[in-house]
Motif scaffolding. Structure first.
Motif, mmCIF file in Angstrom:
data_model
loop_
_atom_site.group_PDB
_atom_site.id
_atom_site.type_symbol
_atom_site.label_atom_id
_atom_site.label_comp_id
_atom_site.label_asym_id
_atom_site.label_seq_id
_atom_site.Cartn_x
_atom_site.Cartn_y
_atom_site.Cartn_z
ATOM 1 N N LYS A 56 52.766 -35.536 -22.598
ATOM 2 C CA LYS A 56 53.424 -36.186 -22.031
ATOM 3 C C LYS A 56 53.780 -37.467 -22.699
ATOM 4 O O LYS A 56 52.515 -37.650 -23.568
ATOM 5 C CB LYS A 56 52.080 -36.435 -21.326
ATOM 6 C CG LYS A 56 51.461 -35.307 -19.971
ATOM 7 C CD LYS A 56 51.561 -35.404 -18.295
ATOM 8 C CE LYS A 56 51.257 -34.182 -18.103
ATOM 9 N NZ LYS A 56 52.024 -32.768 -18.293
ATOM 10 N N VAL A 57 55.020 -38.115 -22.063
ATOM 11 C CA VAL A 57 55.270 -39.520 -22.450
ATOM 12 C C VAL A 57 54.468 -41.116 -22.532
ATOM 13 O O VAL A 57 54.855 -40.933 -20.858
ATOM 14 C CB VAL A 57 56.671 -39.854 -23.187
ATOM 15 C CG1 VAL A 57 56.877 -40.984 -23.728
ATOM 16 C CG2 VAL A 57 57.012 -38.607 -23.985
ATOM 17 N N SER A 63 53.321 -50.697 -25.439
ATOM 18 C CA SER A 63 53.571 -51.802 -26.506
ATOM 19 C C SER A 63 51.909 -52.354 -26.562
ATOM 20 O O SER A 63 51.248 -53.447 -27.547
ATOM 21 C CB SER A 63 54.515 -53.088 -26.339
ATOM 22 O OG SER A 63 54.324 -53.131 -24.938
ATOM 23 N N ASN A 64 51.435 -51.863 -25.414
ATOM 24 C CA ASN A 64 49.566 -52.618 -25.920
ATOM 25 C C ASN A 64 48.632 -51.789 -26.207
ATOM 26 O O ASN A 64 47.497 -51.669 -26.071
ATOM 27 C CB ASN A 64 49.311 -52.769 -24.213
ATOM 28 C CG ASN A 64 50.350 -53.905 -23.584
ATOM 29 O OD1 ASN A 64 50.414 -54.934 -24.046
ATOM 30 N ND2 ASN A 64 50.386 -53.575 -22.246
ATOM 31 N N LEU A 65 49.507 -50.820 -26.992
ATOM 32 C CA LEU A 65 48.295 -49.661 -27.310
ATOM 33 C C LEU A 65 48.740 -49.494 -28.414
ATOM 34 O O LEU A 65 49.645 -50.282 -28.967
ATOM 35 C CB LEU A 65 49.656 -48.459 -26.902
ATOM 36 C CG LEU A 65 49.386 -47.779 -25.169
ATOM 37 C CD1 LEU A 65 49.330 -45.991 -24.959
ATOM 38 C CD2 LEU A 65 47.351 -47.399 -25.008
ATOM 39 N N THR A 66 47.881 -48.837 -28.849
ATOM 40 C CA THR A 66 47.592 -48.117 -30.071
ATOM 41 C C THR A 66 47.145 -47.323 -30.594
ATOM 42 O O THR A 66 46.492 -46.186 -29.316
ATOM 43 C CB THR A 66 45.920 -49.247 -31.326
ATOM 44 O OG1 THR A 66 44.993 -49.056 -30.754
ATOM 45 C CG2 THR A 66 46.347 -50.893 -31.077
ATOM 46 N N ASP A 67 47.133 -46.515 -31.477
ATOM 47 C CA ASP A 67 47.214 -44.913 -32.425
ATOM 48 C C ASP A 67 45.301 -44.648 -31.739
ATOM 49 O O ASP A 67 44.438 -45.327 -32.155
ATOM 50 C CB ASP A 67 47.536 -44.652 -33.395
ATOM 51 C CG ASP A 67 47.626 -42.747 -33.305
ATOM 52 O OD1 ASP A 67 48.027 -42.586 -32.650
ATOM 53 O OD2 ASP A 67 46.762 -42.846 -34.549
ATOM 54 N N GLY A 68 45.152 -43.631 -31.068
ATOM 55 C CA GLY A 68 43.959 -43.764 -30.243
ATOM 56 C C GLY A 68 43.249 -44.172 -29.041
ATOM 57 O O GLY A 68 41.848 -43.485 -28.643
ATOM 58 N N THR A 69 44.011 -45.608 -28.716
ATOM 59 C CA THR A 69 43.932 -45.220 -27.521
ATOM 60 C C THR A 69 43.072 -44.673 -26.204
ATOM 61 O O THR A 69 44.053 -43.463 -26.024
ATOM 62 C CB THR A 69 44.328 -46.457 -26.938
ATOM 63 O OG1 THR A 69 44.714 -47.684 -28.300
ATOM 64 C CG2 THR A 69 44.461 -47.064 -25.634
ATOM 65 N N GLN A 70 41.826 -45.090 -25.360
ATOM 66 C CA GLN A 70 41.904 -44.092 -24.454
ATOM 67 C C GLN A 70 42.784 -44.110 -23.552
ATOM 68 O O GLN A 70 42.913 -45.753 -22.291
ATOM 69 C CB GLN A 70 40.294 -44.423 -24.415
ATOM 70 C CG GLN A 70 40.278 -43.262 -22.689
ATOM 71 C CD GLN A 70 38.374 -43.101 -22.818
ATOM 72 O OE1 GLN A 70 38.259 -43.793 -23.210
ATOM 73 N NE2 GLN A 70 38.311 -42.423 -21.520
ATOM 74 N N VAL A 71 43.710 -43.727 -22.319
ATOM 75 C CA VAL A 71 44.500 -43.545 -21.237
ATOM 76 C C VAL A 71 44.113 -42.820 -20.020
ATOM 77 O O VAL A 71 43.032 -41.619 -20.702
ATOM 78 C CB VAL A 71 45.695 -43.822 -21.731
ATOM 79 C CG1 VAL A 71 46.307 -44.406 -23.247
ATOM 80 C CG2 VAL A 71 45.790 -42.491 -22.376
ATOM 81 N N GLU A 72 44.466 -43.113 -19.216
ATOM 82 C CA GLU A 72 43.936 -41.894 -18.465
ATOM 83 C C GLU A 72 45.396 -42.087 -17.486
ATOM 84 O O GLU A 72 46.800 -42.586 -17.687
ATOM 85 C CB GLU A 72 43.403 -42.856 -16.633
ATOM 86 C CG GLU A 72 43.567 -41.717 -15.325
ATOM 87 C CD GLU A 72 42.290 -43.032 -14.441
ATOM 88 O OE1 GLU A 72 42.645 -43.020 -13.553
ATOM 89 O OE2 GLU A 72 41.833 -44.544 -15.413
ATOM 90 N N LEU A 73 45.652 -40.414 -17.429
ATOM 91 C CA LEU A 73 47.277 -40.450 -16.746
ATOM 92 C C LEU A 73 47.524 -40.854 -15.177
ATOM 93 O O LEU A 73 46.121 -40.516 -14.699
ATOM 94 C CB LEU A 73 46.805 -38.264 -17.001
ATOM 95 C CG LEU A 73 47.998 -38.233 -18.072
ATOM 96 C CD1 LEU A 73 47.599 -36.868 -18.285
ATOM 97 C CD2 LEU A 73 49.265 -39.064 -19.107
#
Length: 75
Positions: A56-57, A63-73
């Motif tokens: 999943k991309v 542009s608001n993310l950093t590596d390892g940021t928690q996200v919700e699909l």
């Protein structure tokens, strides 16, 4: 005509310090993955990347993310 290429929305590709990357979601976290843009077609980009089928991309807000940021699909 293109065959067997990876195509993503251009807005999902982030450029930082001369490198292009996308964020791939794994176990609820966004992880940076380097990509090369082979061609731009309107709002789409043909990319060269080490992506597996089904990964999943992130397509909005990259542009608001950093590596390892928690996200919700959201599908």
């Amino acid at each position: 005509v293109f065959a067997n290429v990876l195509v993503v929305p251009l807005e999902s590709v982030v450029n930082s310090e001369g490198q292009n990357f996308v964020f791939v979601v794994d176990e609820g976290r966004a992880h940076r993955r380097l990509v090369g843009i082979q061609e731009r077609i309107g709002e789409w980009a043909i990319i060269d990347a080490d992506l597996a089928p089904g990964e999943k991309v992130v397509i909005r807000g990259s542009s608001n993310l950093t590596d390892g940021t928690q996200v919700e699909l959201i599908v």
